[in-house]
Scaffold this active site. Structure first.
Site, PDB file in Angstrom:
ATOM      1  N   GLU A  93      28.083 -10.284 -10.727  1.00 27.41           N
ATOM      2  CA  GLU A  93      28.870 -10.801 -11.760  1.00 27.41           C
ATOM      3  C   GLU A  93      28.999 -10.007 -13.097  1.00 27.41           C
ATOM      4  O   GLU A  93      28.930 -10.283 -14.416  1.00 27.41           O
ATOM      5  CB  GLU A  93      28.640 -12.176 -11.991  1.00 27.41           C
ATOM      6  CG  GLU A  93      28.845 -13.181 -10.847  1.00 27.41           C
ATOM      7  CD  GLU A  93      30.249 -12.871 -10.491  1.00 27.41           C
ATOM      8  OE1 GLU A  93      31.441 -12.780 -11.319  1.00 27.41           O
ATOM      9  OE2 GLU A  93      30.367 -13.073  -9.157  1.00 27.41           O
ATOM     10  N   ASP A 184      35.547  -5.822  -8.625  1.00 25.79           N
ATOM     11  CA  ASP A 184      35.572  -6.719  -7.437  1.00 25.79           C
ATOM     12  C   ASP A 184      36.736  -6.322  -6.712  1.00 25.79           C
ATOM     13  O   ASP A 184      37.773  -6.270  -6.913  1.00 25.79           O
ATOM     14  CB  ASP A 184      35.884  -8.114  -8.045  1.00 25.79           C
ATOM     15  CG  ASP A 184      34.794  -8.549  -9.018  1.00 25.79           C
ATOM     16  OD1 ASP A 184      33.606  -8.391  -8.825  1.00 25.79           O
ATOM     17  OD2 ASP A 184      35.011  -9.498  -9.982  1.00 25.79           O
TER      18      ASP A 184
END
Length: 239
Positions: A93, A184
């Site tokens: 993250e 991502d």
């Protein structure tokens, strides 16, 4: 797999690839042929395997021993199953604090990618973020790449020509610059409507075509190769 199907024929292109530990272990159990294919591309230098903590935890929530243990555990798994010893790491993250530096280095990692927001918060300006930087904690030195916000927003949502135009603009202003796109994988088929856009309508192929057609001045390289071939752009303390 769909990404790999498109990527594999473009033999001039290189990427750094991170797969989260739980997903990689699921693939090893249910689709070992996928790991065989990745291993082949690693062997010929097309893919660099990027490591990370085994179960993709937010590292700031763990004590030092667990941070190091998670990183070392996944690195050992990747070496056993892919024959790859990762020198780079994906930071889950992209959550960061400066004290992670020493633990990441003690886990055997030399470089990672963070959002360029962190670098701007440290006082750097956009035109300075065309490379990688050194950061230090308790005598350990880590190389950090600023992941370009501009590229995160254009890939895969804008036409490939816009990405190429931006890269050319940077190349003309800063010859030898290193631009980092790290984001991502869900954007390539899992986010709503991206499967049709990226694959069925051919966006990913158009990007790889454009990168190949401009390979006389625009080179795609792995993070590891960038560290080998380019000097650091400077030193930074990331708040």
């Amino acid at each position: 797999l769909p990404f790999l199907d498109v990527f594999e024929p473009y033999d001039r292109l290189q990427i750094s690839l991170h797969t989260s530990g739980p997903l990689m272990m699921w693939l090893a159990e249910r689709h070992p042929e996928y790991l065989d294919r990745i291993r082949m591309l690693v062997d010929v230098g097309r893919i660099e395997i990027v490591g990370g903590p085994q179960y993709e935890p937010i590292l700031t929530m763990l004590p030092t021993s667990d941070r190091i243990g998670q990183i070392q555990s996944y690195s050992a798994w990747l070496q056993r199953n892919l024959g790859a010893v990762p020198e780079g790491m994906w930071t889950p993250e992209r959550v960061w604090e400066s004290s992670l530096t020493s633990d990441v280095v003690d886990g055997g990692i030399r470089y990672t990618v963070l959002d360029d927001f962190h670098f701007r918060a440290a006082g750097l300006r956009d035109h300075q973020l065309n490379g990688y930087f050194l950061t230090e904690d308790d005598g350990r030195v880590l190389r950090v790449f600023p992941g370009s916000e501009r590229l995160r927003y254009s890939i895969p949502f804008q036409p490939a020509a816009e990405t190429i135009a931006y890269c050319r603009e940077v190349a003309e202003q800063s010859p030898g610059a290193v631009l980092t796109f790290g984001d991502d994988g869900e954007k390539f088929g899992t986010w709503p409507d991206t499967k049709a856009h990226v694959y069925e309508k051919g966006w990913l192929r158009s990007l790889f075509d454009a990168l190949s057609e401009n390979s006389d001045w625009l080179h795609t390289v792995t993070l590891g190769r960038a560290v080998q071939e380019a000097p650091p752009a400077g030193k930074v303390y990331l708040p």
